[in-house]
Design an enzyme around this catalytic site. Structure first.
Site, PDB file in Angstrom:
ATOM      1  N   ASP A  11      -8.603  -4.108  -1.054  1.00  0.00           N
ATOM      2  CA  ASP A  11      -9.091  -5.089  -0.065  1.00  0.00           C
ATOM      3  C   ASP A  11      -9.321  -4.381   1.272  1.00  0.00           C
ATOM      4  OD1 ASP A  11      -6.041  -6.609   1.296  1.00  0.00           O
ATOM      5  OD2 ASP A  11      -6.375  -4.594   0.458  1.00  0.00           O
ATOM      6  N   ASP A  16      -6.570   1.017   2.687  1.00  0.00           N
ATOM      7  CA  ASP A  16      -7.339   1.047   1.445  1.00  0.00           C
ATOM      8  C   ASP A  16      -8.458   2.083   1.542  1.00  0.00           C
ATOM      9  OD1 ASP A  16      -6.617  -1.910   2.238  1.00  0.00           O
ATOM     10  OD2 ASP A  16      -6.681  -1.928   0.057  1.00  0.00           O
ATOM     11  N   GLN A 228      -0.897  -1.538  14.529  1.00  0.00           N
ATOM     12  CA  GLN A 228       0.454  -1.443  13.970  1.00  0.00           C
ATOM     13  C   GLN A 228       1.486  -1.325  15.102  1.00  0.00           C
ATOM     14  OE1 GLN A 228       1.656  -1.667  10.898  1.00  0.00           O
ATOM     15  NE2 GLN A 228      -0.162  -1.562   9.592  1.00  0.00           N
ATOM     16  N   ASP A 241      -1.434   2.220   1.398  1.00  0.00           N
ATOM     17  CA  ASP A 241      -2.193   2.250   0.142  1.00  0.00           C
ATOM     18  C   ASP A 241      -2.415   3.628  -0.461  1.00  0.00           C
ATOM     19  OD1 ASP A 241      -4.273  -0.547   1.203  1.00  0.00           O
ATOM     20  OD2 ASP A 241      -2.280  -0.465   0.290  1.00  0.00           O
TER      21      ASP A 241
HETATM   22  O1  RIB Z   1       1.493  -4.802   3.232  1.00  0.00           O
HETATM   23  C1  RIB Z   1       0.559  -3.747   3.292  1.00  0.00           C
HETATM   24  C2  RIB Z   1      -0.600  -4.023   2.373  1.00  0.00           C
HETATM   25  O2  RIB Z   1      -1.285  -5.193   2.778  1.00  0.00           O
HETATM   26  C3  RIB Z   1      -1.660  -2.907   2.392  1.00  0.00           C
HETATM   27  O3  RIB Z   1      -2.268  -2.862   1.138  1.00  0.00           O
HETATM   28  C4  RIB Z   1      -2.637  -3.394   3.412  1.00  0.00           C
HETATM   29  O4  RIB Z   1      -3.957  -2.861   3.197  1.00  0.00           O
HETATM   30  C5  RIB Z   1      -2.624  -4.864   3.143  1.00  0.00           C
HETATM   31  O5  RIB Z   1      -3.493  -5.104   2.038  1.00  0.00           O
HETATM   32 CA    CA Z   2      -4.697  -3.067   0.982  1.00  0.00          CA
END
Ligand code: RIB
Ligand code: CA
Length: 311
Positions: A11, A16, A228, A241
């Site tokens: 996603d 990702d 973050q 990811d």
């Molecule tokens: O909690 C982290 C995950 O949630 C990662 O995959 C980020 O890309 C979101 O999808």
């Molecule tokens: Ca993700």
């Protein structure tokens, strides 16, 4: 050595996108296709983002399949606070040429798995809706999945609620279907992904690779690390990811412990929690190999190698 075959379900999403960079550029892997799900952002955004990343990397031949735009049961949640309105805020991409395939992701998962010799790893790094729907539509595919490797869950607390991590909470019922599929599962949870924090010195190190992939990495981390820090106070964004793909490239990267893992489907405060029986209190059979540690230095070496695979 034979290439490891994988289907990558994601996603995009900044982390990702880094995982996709590894998957699309590593000669040890044969990426059969990329299936996309709503998660970090709505499906139109996540599909477009996957196409942008592959086009930028010069890997337009990798096929992208749009999947489920909402969870199986619960209401849809997104993560714009981290990934922005587009789901990939930060990088500026050239006009998009690459388009997704007409075939639905769930249909592709079923077709590709049934056609396989049972040697395909399905990696998921978003809500597990596409894989769960495929398992429900054609249960025969379970026997064709060599292993499910997911980013999701936590043995301790979550990152959206005290109990639940985003990928699981975004579709707990889908996670339940996947965790009870009977196939080998590797759960890469927050317990290890919160150990790979992308500090400024890591970004500077990757920038020195001076490739199109490293330039994308720097732009991605520019946004991802900022949000973050704003949301969690991290000095470096946890690069969740890519740990999934990296663990395929080096099986010794993560230390796993077999555990009984059950998804909390009650609609209370623990909805979407991965209940990991770390100490075997329940005396139930293990249902997943849960990552409990990671070789952080090795992880960043794998990331750097992956970024240098591109020109
Ligand atoms: O909690 C982290 C995950 O949630 C990662 O995959 C980020 O890309 C979101 O999808
Ligand atoms: Ca993700």
């Amino acid at each position: 050595m034979a290439k490891r075959k994988l289907i990558y379900d994601c996603d995009p999403g900044h982390d990702d996108a880094v995982a996709l960079t590894l998957a699309a550029g590593s000669p040890e892997l044969e990426l059969l296709g990329v299936t996309v799900v709503a998660g970090n952002q709505t499906l139109d955004n996540t599909v477009r983002n996957a196409c942008h990343v592959l086009q930028w990397l010069g890997r337009e031949e990798v096929t992208v399949y749009g999947g489920c735009g909402r969870p199986m049961v619960r209401d849809r949640v997104t993560a714009g606070d981290i990934h922005g309105k587009t789901g990939l805020d930060g990088p500026v991409f050239p006009p998009l040429r690459k388009t997704p395939e007409q075939e639905h992701a769930v249909s592709f998962l079923i077709r590709a798995l049934l056609a396989s010799d049972g040697d395909v790893v399905v990696v998921t790094s978003g809500p597990m809706t596409n894989l769960a729907m495929a398992l429900r539509m054609n249960p025969e595919i379970a026997g064709k999945i060599q292993r499910i490797v997911l980013m999701g869950g936590s043995c301790t607390n979550g990152n959206v609620t005290p109990a639940a991590e985003f990928n699981i909470l975004a579709d707990p019922e889908a996670a339940h279907i996947c965790f009870t599929s009977g196939r080998p599962i590797t759960m890469i949870g927050l317990d290890v992904t919160r150990k790979v924090l992308c500090y400024p010195e890591i970004v500077e190190r990757m920038a020195r690779a001076d490739t199109r992939a490293s330039r994308l990495f720097v732009d991605l981390m520019g946004h991802f690390c900022k949000t973050q820090k704003e949301v969690f106070g991290w000095e470096g964004g946890p690069l969740h990811d890519p740990v999934t793909i990296a663990s395929l490239l080096d099986p010794a990267l993560v230390t796993v412990k077999p555990m009984n893992v059950r998804i909390d489907l009650s609609h209370g405060d623990s909805y979407g929690r991965t209940n990991c029986d770390c100490f075997g209190y329940l005396g139930l059979p293990a249902t997943a190999d849960v990552a409990v540690d990671i070789d952080v230095g090795r992880f960043w070496d794998i990331i750097e190698t992956g970024l240098r695979r591109y020109d």
